[in-house]
Scaffold this motif. Structure first.
Motif, PDB file in Angstrom:
ATOM      1  N   SER A 120       7.432   2.081  -7.257  1.00  0.00           N
ATOM      2  CA  SER A 120       7.208   0.726  -6.769  1.00  0.00           C
ATOM      3  C   SER A 120       6.371  -0.062  -7.775  1.00  0.00           C
ATOM      4  O   SER A 120       5.267   0.359  -8.129  1.00  0.00           O
ATOM      5  CB  SER A 120       6.484   0.769  -5.422  1.00  0.00           C
ATOM      6  OG  SER A 120       6.070  -0.520  -5.050  1.00  0.00           O
ATOM      7  N   ASP A 132      -1.208  -2.265  -8.371  1.00  0.00           N
ATOM      8  CA  ASP A 132      -2.421  -1.859  -7.657  1.00  0.00           C
ATOM      9  C   ASP A 132      -3.234  -0.847  -8.467  1.00  0.00           C
ATOM     10  O   ASP A 132      -4.464  -0.906  -8.473  1.00  0.00           O
ATOM     11  CB  ASP A 132      -2.075  -1.264  -6.294  1.00  0.00           C
ATOM     12  CG  ASP A 132      -1.669  -2.327  -5.290  1.00  0.00           C
ATOM     13  OD1 ASP A 132      -1.965  -3.513  -5.527  1.00  0.00           O
ATOM     14  OD2 ASP A 132      -1.056  -1.961  -4.272  1.00  0.00           O
ATOM     15  N   SER A 187       0.716  -6.470   2.543  1.00  0.00           N
ATOM     16  CA  SER A 187       1.442  -5.221   2.332  1.00  0.00           C
ATOM     17  C   SER A 187       1.376  -4.329   3.561  1.00  0.00           C
ATOM     18  O   SER A 187       2.378  -3.730   3.961  1.00  0.00           O
ATOM     19  CB  SER A 187       0.862  -4.497   1.118  1.00  0.00           C
ATOM     20  OG  SER A 187       1.477  -3.260   0.936  1.00  0.00           O
ATOM     21  N   ASN A 240       2.864  -0.683  -6.550  1.00  0.00           N
ATOM     22  CA  ASN A 240       1.927   0.425  -6.707  1.00  0.00           C
ATOM     23  C   ASN A 240       1.351   0.477  -8.114  1.00  0.00           C
ATOM     24  O   ASN A 240       0.173   0.776  -8.297  1.00  0.00           O
ATOM     25  CB  ASN A 240       2.607   1.750  -6.380  1.00  0.00           C
ATOM     26  CG  ASN A 240       2.898   1.907  -4.914  1.00  0.00           C
ATOM     27  OD1 ASN A 240       2.314   1.218  -4.081  1.00  0.00           O
ATOM     28  ND2 ASN A 240       3.805   2.808  -4.583  1.00  0.00           N
ATOM     29  N   ASP A 293      -5.244   4.258  -1.987  1.00  0.00           N
ATOM     30  CA  ASP A 293      -3.809   4.521  -1.866  1.00  0.00           C
ATOM     31  C   ASP A 293      -3.409   5.787  -2.618  1.00  0.00           C
ATOM     32  O   ASP A 293      -2.522   6.518  -2.194  1.00  0.00           O
ATOM     33  CB  ASP A 293      -2.979   3.321  -2.305  1.00  0.00           C
ATOM     34  CG  ASP A 293      -3.389   2.783  -3.659  1.00  0.00           C
ATOM     35  OD1 ASP A 293      -4.509   3.092  -4.101  1.00  0.00           O
ATOM     36  OD2 ASP A 293      -2.598   2.050  -4.265  1.00  0.00           O
ATOM     37  N   LEU A 294      -4.073   6.081  -3.731  1.00  0.00           N
ATOM     38  CA  LEU A 294      -3.788   7.326  -4.445  1.00  0.00           C
ATOM     39  C   LEU A 294      -4.350   8.534  -3.704  1.00  0.00           C
ATOM     40  O   LEU A 294      -3.774   9.615  -3.745  1.00  0.00           O
ATOM     41  CB  LEU A 294      -4.365   7.289  -5.860  1.00  0.00           C
ATOM     42  CG  LEU A 294      -3.630   6.431  -6.859  1.00  0.00           C
ATOM     43  CD1 LEU A 294      -4.353   6.453  -8.194  1.00  0.00           C
ATOM     44  CD2 LEU A 294      -2.194   6.889  -7.034  1.00  0.00           C
ATOM     45  N   TYR A 352       5.174   7.991  -6.699  1.00  0.00           N
ATOM     46  CA  TYR A 352       4.262   6.862  -6.514  1.00  0.00           C
ATOM     47  C   TYR A 352       4.570   5.705  -7.452  1.00  0.00           C
ATOM     48  O   TYR A 352       4.439   4.549  -7.093  1.00  0.00           O
ATOM     49  CB  TYR A 352       2.825   7.339  -6.717  1.00  0.00           C
ATOM     50  CG  TYR A 352       1.799   6.279  -6.456  1.00  0.00           C
ATOM     51  CD1 TYR A 352       1.408   5.981  -5.170  1.00  0.00           C
ATOM     52  CD2 TYR A 352       1.232   5.561  -7.506  1.00  0.00           C
ATOM     53  CE1 TYR A 352       0.478   5.004  -4.913  1.00  0.00           C
ATOM     54  CE2 TYR A 352       0.298   4.584  -7.260  1.00  0.00           C
ATOM     55  CZ  TYR A 352      -0.077   4.312  -5.965  1.00  0.00           C
ATOM     56  OH  TYR A 352      -0.990   3.339  -5.713  1.00  0.00           O
ATOM     57  N   SER A 353       5.004   5.991  -8.667  1.00  0.00           N
ATOM     58  CA  SER A 353       5.160   4.936  -9.676  1.00  0.00           C
ATOM     59  C   SER A 353       6.491   4.200  -9.593  1.00  0.00           C
ATOM     60  O   SER A 353       6.767   3.352 -10.423  1.00  0.00           O
ATOM     61  CB  SER A 353       4.985   5.523 -11.073  1.00  0.00           C
ATOM     62  OG  SER A 353       5.995   6.479 -11.316  1.00  0.00           O
ATOM     63  N   TYR A 385      -1.945   9.045  -0.746  1.00  0.00           N
ATOM     64  CA  TYR A 385      -0.547   9.322  -1.126  1.00  0.00           C
ATOM     65  C   TYR A 385      -0.224  10.801  -0.982  1.00  0.00           C
ATOM     66  O   TYR A 385      -0.936  11.662  -1.457  1.00  0.00           O
ATOM     67  CB  TYR A 385      -0.287   8.868  -2.563  1.00  0.00           C
ATOM     68  CG  TYR A 385       1.077   9.264  -3.069  1.00  0.00           C
ATOM     69  CD1 TYR A 385       2.201   8.680  -2.542  1.00  0.00           C
ATOM     70  CD2 TYR A 385       1.219  10.229  -4.051  1.00  0.00           C
ATOM     71  CE1 TYR A 385       3.461   9.046  -2.994  1.00  0.00           C
ATOM     72  CE2 TYR A 385       2.460  10.605  -4.510  1.00  0.00           C
ATOM     73  CZ  TYR A 385       3.588  10.005  -3.973  1.00  0.00           C
ATOM     74  OH  TYR A 385       4.821  10.367  -4.407  1.00  0.00           O
ATOM     75  N   LYS A 405       9.448   6.902  -1.270  1.00  0.00           N
ATOM     76  CA  LYS A 405       8.286   7.388  -2.016  1.00  0.00           C
ATOM     77  C   LYS A 405       8.360   8.899  -2.222  1.00  0.00           C
ATOM     78  O   LYS A 405       8.049   9.408  -3.288  1.00  0.00           O
ATOM     79  CB  LYS A 405       7.010   7.048  -1.242  1.00  0.00           C
ATOM     80  CG  LYS A 405       6.059   6.159  -1.965  1.00  0.00           C
ATOM     81  CD  LYS A 405       4.776   6.083  -1.173  1.00  0.00           C
ATOM     82  CE  LYS A 405       4.222   4.688  -1.246  1.00  0.00           C
ATOM     83  NZ  LYS A 405       2.961   4.548  -0.564  1.00  0.00           N
TER      84      LYS A 405
END
Length: 126
Positions: free
Chosen positions: A58, A64, A37, A61, A117-118, A55-56, A121, A50
């Motif tokens: 993808s 993950d 990725s 994501n 990642d969160l 965030y949601s 973000y 994005k």
């Protein structure tokens, strides 16, 4: 035989064996997909999408996030899983299990379960 608390997981139970295999598969998934990725899927167009969608949007994501939740659940299960001490005795006392886990794999598991990642973000601001 010692009394075992109802929320204690036996380290030799079928549930624990299946759970460990599931966590192993999730670790392999993470070890393969994260570099892939980072190398091939991250680009400027994705960042713009994005910011517009969230965030949601993808599916990757969302997967993950589910993997991160499973790793956190694994930490909770490990706090309740019996172990064998140096005298070859099965330890089922919750406090002793927790102390043993803190001294062992807890720090590694905790770092692995943090959803970086969160944390990274951004919701549109610089």
């Amino acid at each position: 035989a010692p009394r075992i608390h109802k929320w204690t997981v036996l380290h030799y139970s079928p549930f624990k064996a299946v759970w460990d295999w599931l966590i192993l598969l999730l670790v392999i998934y993470t070890a393969i997909l994260t570099p892939y990725s980072a190398a091939f899927l991250l680009n400027d167009q994705e960042e713009v999408a994005k910011q517009n969608c969230g965030y949601s949007c993808s599916p990757l994501n969302v997967v993950d996030l589910i993997v991160d939740i499973m790793f956190i659940i694994d930490i909770l299960i490990n706090f309740r899983t019996t172990y064998v001490n140096a005298n070859d005795e099965v330890v089922s006392h919750p406090v002793r299990i927790a102390v043993h886990y803190f001294k062992g794999w807890f720090l590694i598991d905790m770092v692995a379960a943090i959803p970086f990642d969160l944390l990274i973000y951004r919701s549109g601001e610089e």
